[in-house]
Design an enzyme around this catalytic site. Structure first.
Site, PDB file in Angstrom:
ATOM      1  N   LYS A   1     -15.217  80.694  38.872  1.00  0.00           N
ATOM      2  CA  LYS A   1     -15.798  81.274  37.881  1.00  0.00           C
ATOM      3  C   LYS A   1     -17.057  81.304  37.916  1.00  0.00           C
ATOM      4  O   LYS A   1     -16.958  80.258  37.328  1.00  0.00           O
ATOM      5  CB  LYS A   1     -15.058  82.399  37.622  1.00  0.00           C
ATOM      6  CG  LYS A   1     -15.233  83.656  36.856  1.00  0.00           C
ATOM      7  CD  LYS A   1     -14.074  83.854  35.806  1.00  0.00           C
ATOM      8  CE  LYS A   1     -14.454  85.053  35.552  1.00  0.00           C
ATOM      9  NZ  LYS A   1     -12.906  86.205  34.353  1.00  0.00           N
TER      10      LYS A   1
ATOM     11  N   ALA B   1     -12.959  86.539  20.508  1.00  0.00           N
ATOM     12  CA  ALA B   1     -13.646  85.610  20.102  1.00  0.00           C
ATOM     13  C   ALA B   1     -13.902  84.518  20.850  1.00  0.00           C
ATOM     14  O   ALA B   1     -12.601  83.522  20.649  1.00  0.00           O
ATOM     15  CB  ALA B   1     -14.119  85.445  18.637  1.00  0.00           C
TER      16      ALA B   1
ATOM     17  N   SER C   1      -5.775  83.241  23.126  1.00  0.00           N
ATOM     18  CA  SER C   1      -6.211  83.974  23.562  1.00  0.00           C
ATOM     19  C   SER C   1      -7.705  83.241  24.434  1.00  0.00           C
ATOM     20  O   SER C   1      -9.044  84.515  23.665  1.00  0.00           O
ATOM     21  CB  SER C   1      -6.027  84.543  24.600  1.00  0.00           C
ATOM     22  OG  SER C   1      -6.772  85.691  25.899  1.00  0.00           O
TER      23      SER C   1
END
Length: 309
Positions: A66, A209, A282
């Site tokens: 990606k 963040a 996350s």
């Protein structure tokens, strides 16, 4: 033959439930040791950053790279999907919608496994492009959620967001924080969530963040948490100021930070009590991109969607 999927194609192919299923499967395969991940890299552009990340999922049978370029004018995302057993480019996928879905789905998997039983309310701090899929995916994974309370600093954006997702506008970020599940999904460099605001039993999904100079959580959140996990510790050590700074100040230790796949695979119980405060940090990992890109391609083939290159 390589398949090309546009943003519109992805939006038509994948539902929030599809995304949750794909990302949950990714966590299970991480727990089984079938996934290899490369941390995100960022390179300077003239007025922005170029980032890349990669992963291979041997059990799923796919690998991906990606890449995305972000400037003040916005961002462009692309995923290149490969099979793990032959030199072939399976698909090229425009990946803005894909990324929003997989990020929302990761919070949803955390909510499925770590929210207290019967959680009925969701608070969202942040109303940007990523916030909508946080709501739709968590609703898909936790059907007991009946009420969504949202807050962001711009009243016009807040009103529009609440209308789109069926949320109640909060008067402050504290009001959004006083819910069973609390998502932070902002671009703030400074904490937007204080630990003193959290109700007993809250699950915090800190999803915004992912740079070492930006925090969404104050240290009291980590002080009150009885269980802290992230998506992948190797990347968290590079990007998660929400964890790095409390660890530097002795509030937390890396030994106390777990990975969500340990809970999904049953290796760890996660929540021990209905009153526990639990944190999921996350950052976004390429393992999710592989899983959701593969799901999009498989559905595209079934429905004859996309363009053959």
């Amino acid at each position: 033959m390589t398949l090309f999927l546009s943003e519109d194609d992805v939006q038509a192919l994948l539902t929030p439930s599809d995304a949750v299923e794909a990302v949950e499967g990714s966590f299970r395969r991480m727990g089984a040791g079938a996934v290899e991940i490369a941390p995100r890299r960022r390179l300077e552009l003239q007025e922005g950053r170029l980032a890349d990340m990669a992963a291979s999922d041997l059990e799923l049978g796919y690998a991906c790279v990606k890449a995305y370029a972000a400037t003040g004018d916005g961002a462009a995302f692309v995923v290149a999907l490969f099979p793990v057993d032959r030199p072939e480019l399976v698909a090229v996928i425009e990946a803005d919608n894909l990324g929003r879905l997989r990020t929302g789905a990761a919070s949803a998997v955390a909510a499925k496994y770590l929210a207290r039983e019967g959680a009925t309310s969701l608070g969202v701090i942040g109303c940007g492009t990523q916030a909508e899929t946080q709501v739709t995916c968590i609703r898909a994974a936790v059907p007991t959620v009946e009420r969504v309370v949202a807050y962001c600093r711009t009243e016009r954006n807040l009103t529009a967001f609440c209308k789109r997702v069926g949320a109640e506008p909060a008067e402050s970020n504290r009001e959004a924080a006083e819910q069973d599940i609390v998502v932070t999904i902002t671009s703030s460099r400074d904490p937007v969530l204080r630990g003193e605001w959290l109700l007993p039993g809250a699950l915090v999904c800190a999803a915004g963040a992912n740079k070492p100079a930006a925090r969404e959580l104050d240290s009291v959140v980590l002080e009150r948490a009885t269980f802290v996990c992230c998506d992948w510790k190797e990347q968290a050590r590079l990007e998660s100021a929400d964890l790095i700074e409390p660890i530097q100040h002795g509030i937390l230790d890396w030994l106390e930070v777990h990975e969500l796949h340990e809970v999904v695979s049953g290796e760890l119980p996660g929540r021990q009590s209905p009153d526990d405060i639990v944190v999921f940090k996350s950052n976004g990992i390429a393992a999710w991109d592989v899983a959701i890109a593969a799901a999009a391609v498989e559905r595209a083939r079934d429905r004859k969607v996309g363009t053959n290159l």
